[in-house]
Scaffold this motif. Sequence first.
Motif, PDB file in Angstrom:
ATOM      1  N   MET A 251      29.082 -94.878  76.016  1.00 36.40           N
ATOM      2  CA  MET A 251      28.347 -93.177  76.796  1.00 36.40           C
ATOM      3  C   MET A 251      28.553 -91.957  76.339  1.00 36.40           C
ATOM      4  O   MET A 251      27.797 -91.639  76.528  1.00 36.40           O
ATOM      5  CB  MET A 251      29.576 -93.414  77.902  1.00 36.40           C
ATOM      6  CG  MET A 251      31.191 -92.377  77.057  1.00 36.40           C
ATOM      7  SD  MET A 251      31.064 -90.707  77.641  1.00 36.40           S
ATOM      8  CE  MET A 251      31.636 -90.149  75.963  1.00 36.40           C
ATOM      9  N   ALA A 252      29.111 -91.923  75.361  1.00 31.55           N
ATOM     10  CA  ALA A 252      29.211 -90.591  74.403  1.00 31.55           C
ATOM     11  C   ALA A 252      27.175 -89.967  73.780  1.00 31.55           C
ATOM     12  O   ALA A 252      26.961 -88.748  74.000  1.00 31.55           O
ATOM     13  CB  ALA A 252      29.463 -90.043  73.220  1.00 31.55           C
ATOM     14  N   ASP A 253      26.880 -91.414  73.679  1.00 30.27           N
ATOM     15  CA  ASP A 253      25.022 -91.134  73.507  1.00 30.27           C
ATOM     16  C   ASP A 253      24.377 -90.433  74.100  1.00 30.27           C
ATOM     17  O   ASP A 253      24.181 -89.052  74.160  1.00 30.27           O
ATOM     18  CB  ASP A 253      24.564 -92.184  73.215  1.00 30.27           C
ATOM     19  CG  ASP A 253      24.794 -93.407  72.353  1.00 30.27           C
ATOM     20  OD1 ASP A 253      25.725 -92.569  71.752  1.00 30.27           O
ATOM     21  OD2 ASP A 253      24.737 -94.472  72.517  1.00 30.27           O
TER      22      ASP A 253
ATOM     23  N   VAL B 176      25.812 -88.110  77.154  1.00 29.35           N
ATOM     24  CA  VAL B 176      26.382 -86.279  76.872  1.00 29.35           C
ATOM     25  C   VAL B 176      25.809 -85.939  75.878  1.00 29.35           C
ATOM     26  O   VAL B 176      26.050 -84.648  76.201  1.00 29.35           O
ATOM     27  CB  VAL B 176      27.796 -86.401  77.933  1.00 29.35           C
ATOM     28  CG1 VAL B 176      27.813 -87.264  78.782  1.00 29.35           C
ATOM     29  CG2 VAL B 176      28.347 -87.538  76.435  1.00 29.35           C
ATOM     30  N   LEU B 177      26.205 -86.439  74.665  1.00 29.26           N
ATOM     31  CA  LEU B 177      25.311 -85.713  73.191  1.00 29.26           C
ATOM     32  C   LEU B 177      24.438 -85.043  73.890  1.00 29.26           C
ATOM     33  O   LEU B 177      23.910 -84.047  73.696  1.00 29.26           O
ATOM     34  CB  LEU B 177      26.057 -86.885  72.147  1.00 29.26           C
ATOM     35  CG  LEU B 177      25.396 -86.896  70.927  1.00 29.26           C
ATOM     36  CD1 LEU B 177      26.028 -85.099  70.778  1.00 29.26           C
ATOM     37  CD2 LEU B 177      25.254 -87.199  69.823  1.00 29.26           C
ATOM     38  N   PHE B 178      22.924 -86.573  74.413  1.00 32.71           N
ATOM     39  CA  PHE B 178      21.972 -85.683  74.112  1.00 32.71           C
ATOM     40  C   PHE B 178      21.758 -84.105  75.491  1.00 32.71           C
ATOM     41  O   PHE B 178      21.708 -82.845  74.761  1.00 32.71           O
ATOM     42  CB  PHE B 178      20.964 -86.474  74.478  1.00 32.71           C
ATOM     43  CG  PHE B 178      19.735 -86.055  75.258  1.00 32.71           C
ATOM     44  CD1 PHE B 178      19.002 -85.079  74.282  1.00 32.71           C
ATOM     45  CD2 PHE B 178      19.407 -85.913  76.804  1.00 32.71           C
ATOM     46  CE1 PHE B 178      18.069 -84.427  74.674  1.00 32.71           C
ATOM     47  CE2 PHE B 178      18.115 -85.287  76.979  1.00 32.71           C
ATOM     48  CZ  PHE B 178      17.445 -84.572  75.304  1.00 32.71           C
TER      49      PHE B 178
ATOM     50  N   LEU C 186       9.493 -90.037  69.009  1.00 27.36           N
ATOM     51  CA  LEU C 186      10.314 -91.187  69.374  1.00 27.36           C
ATOM     52  C   LEU C 186       9.198 -91.733  69.537  1.00 27.36           C
ATOM     53  O   LEU C 186       9.195 -93.320  69.807  1.00 27.36           O
ATOM     54  CB  LEU C 186      10.896 -90.701  71.045  1.00 27.36           C
ATOM     55  CG  LEU C 186      11.906 -90.017  71.123  1.00 27.36           C
ATOM     56  CD1 LEU C 186      12.523 -89.316  72.646  1.00 27.36           C
ATOM     57  CD2 LEU C 186      13.054 -91.070  70.513  1.00 27.36           C
TER      58      LEU C 186
ATOM     59  N   LEU D 298       9.681 -96.388  69.874  1.00 23.19           N
ATOM     60  CA  LEU D 298      10.001 -96.783  70.737  1.00 23.19           C
ATOM     61  C   LEU D 298       9.603 -97.659  70.156  1.00 23.19           C
ATOM     62  O   LEU D 298       7.851 -97.947  70.328  1.00 23.19           O
ATOM     63  CB  LEU D 298       9.455 -96.246  71.741  1.00 23.19           C
ATOM     64  CG  LEU D 298      10.616 -95.041  72.103  1.00 23.19           C
ATOM     65  CD1 LEU D 298       9.645 -94.222  73.704  1.00 23.19           C
ATOM     66  CD2 LEU D 298      11.909 -95.382  73.310  1.00 23.19           C
TER      67      LEU D 298
ATOM     68  N   ALA E 166      15.457 -94.580  77.066  1.00 30.19           N
ATOM     69  CA  ALA E 166      15.941 -94.132  76.175  1.00 30.19           C
ATOM     70  C   ALA E 166      16.211 -93.106  75.596  1.00 30.19           C
ATOM     71  O   ALA E 166      17.417 -92.792  74.989  1.00 30.19           O
ATOM     72  CB  ALA E 166      14.243 -93.946  74.759  1.00 30.19           C
ATOM     73  N   VAL E 167      15.429 -92.253  77.072  1.00 24.34           N
ATOM     74  CA  VAL E 167      16.589 -90.850  76.813  1.00 24.34           C
ATOM     75  C   VAL E 167      17.475 -90.212  78.046  1.00 24.34           C
ATOM     76  O   VAL E 167      18.494 -90.064  77.595  1.00 24.34           O
ATOM     77  CB  VAL E 167      15.405 -89.826  76.716  1.00 24.34           C
ATOM     78  CG1 VAL E 167      15.720 -88.319  76.793  1.00 24.34           C
ATOM     79  CG2 VAL E 167      14.213 -89.857  75.800  1.00 24.34           C
TER      80      VAL E 167
ATOM     81  N   GLN F  94      17.975 -93.194  80.610  1.00 27.02           N
ATOM     82  CA  GLN F  94      18.736 -93.925  80.635  1.00 27.02           C
ATOM     83  C   GLN F  94      18.648 -93.872  82.271  1.00 27.02           C
ATOM     84  O   GLN F  94      19.357 -95.321  82.625  1.00 27.02           O
ATOM     85  CB  GLN F  94      20.455 -93.873  80.388  1.00 27.02           C
ATOM     86  CG  GLN F  94      21.250 -94.600  79.113  1.00 27.02           C
ATOM     87  CD  GLN F  94      21.062 -92.572  78.526  1.00 27.02           C
ATOM     88  OE1 GLN F  94      21.123 -92.062  78.769  1.00 27.02           O
ATOM     89  NE2 GLN F  94      20.350 -93.522  77.104  1.00 27.02           N
TER      90      GLN F  94
END
Lengths: 173, 173
Positions: B1-3, B5-7, B62, B66, B90-91, B93
Motif C-alpha cells: 500500500m505504501a508505494d 501513497v509514498l508517490f 519509466l 516499463l 504503474a504510476v 494503480q
Amino acid sequence: MADTVLFEFLHTEMVAELWAHDPDPGPGVSAGLRGEETGATKGQKMSLSVLEGMGFRVGQALGERLPRETLAFREELDVLKFLCKDLWVAVFQKQMDSLRTNHQGTYVLQDNSFPLLLPMASGLQYLEEAPKFLAFTCGLLRGALYTLGIESVVTASVAALPVCKFQVVIPKS
Amino acid sequence: MADTVLFEFLHTEMVAELWAHDPDPGPGVSAGLRGEETGATKGQKMSLSVLEGMGFRVGQALGERLPRETLAFREELDVLKFLCKDLWVAVFQKQMDSLRTNHQGTYVLQDNSFPLLLPMASGLQYLEEAPKFLAFTCGLLRGALYTLGIESVVTASVAALPVCKFQVVIPKS
C-alpha cells in the motif's frame, strides 16, 4: 516494479531541482538536521533542510498509514525495530541490515546497500555528493518517529558507498 | 500500500515546496507546457515548468523501464493505449478511463478520478488550485512518449474535480 523506481526517480529529480540553484558541492559527508559540520554553503544547508522537512512530513503521513500489529509499542526499541522492518520495506522494499543501540537513547541503523545511493558509483570520489541523497530519508525517519510519539534527532553518515548509517538520538524527556 | 501513497505524498510535498516561494494562486485551470492562458504569475509559470520538466525526466526513465509486449508499436494509437494502460497502472494503480482521438494527431485521455486531485475536495472552489497538481503528470506523459519515439505537446484541464482530461497533440512530422 514501477512503484519502487518511481519513488527513486522522483527523489532524484527533487534533489537535482533543489540543488540546481546552488550547484557548488560542499566537502561534507554528513546530512541531517544540522549542516554546520559539513562545510556546506548556506544555499546547500537550506536545500538539505528543505529535503529533510519534506521527508519529515512524508514520514509523518506514512507513520499514520502503516499497519501496526500492536497499537501501542511497549518500548522505544520496538518502535525502532518497526521502522527498520515495516517502514523500510514500505519505502525501499528491503529491511534495514542492522540496528544497534547503547540503551541510552542512541540508535544506529545501518543499510549496507542504501537504494538512494546505489545509482552513484561506489568508491570515494562521490562521497561529497552523498549528503543530499540522505537528508530526505533522515526526515522520513524523524517524521515516522514523531507520529509514533517520539521526538528525535536523526543524522546520516556514509563511510563507503553504498553503506549508510542513520543515527537516531532520542533525548531523555 | 505504501508505494502508492509514498508517490502521492512526495508529489504533494514537491508541489508545496515549489509553490512556497510564490503562494499567490493564479486564476487558471489549465496546466502544461504553456502557462500564458492561465493568468499564472511569472513565478508560478516557472514552478509549473519545473514540475513539468521533472515529470518529463521521470516519464522518460519509466518509459525505458516499463515492459513492452511488442518492442515496436505499429501505430501511434498503440503507444497511447500503452500509456493509458501500463504507464497509468504503474504510476497510479489504475487505468485511464477513456481515450478519444480525432485521428489527426490529437488524443484526449480522461481520468474520472485522478489520484493526485483526490485529496482536494470536489466542487468548484478548488479548481484554481488544480494546475499545479497536473503539471508533473503532463510532463510524465510527454517524457514517456518521447522515450517511445514520439514528440508531443501535453496539456491538462479540469472541469469538475476529480475528473481530469489530458490532451496530447502530436504534430505531423
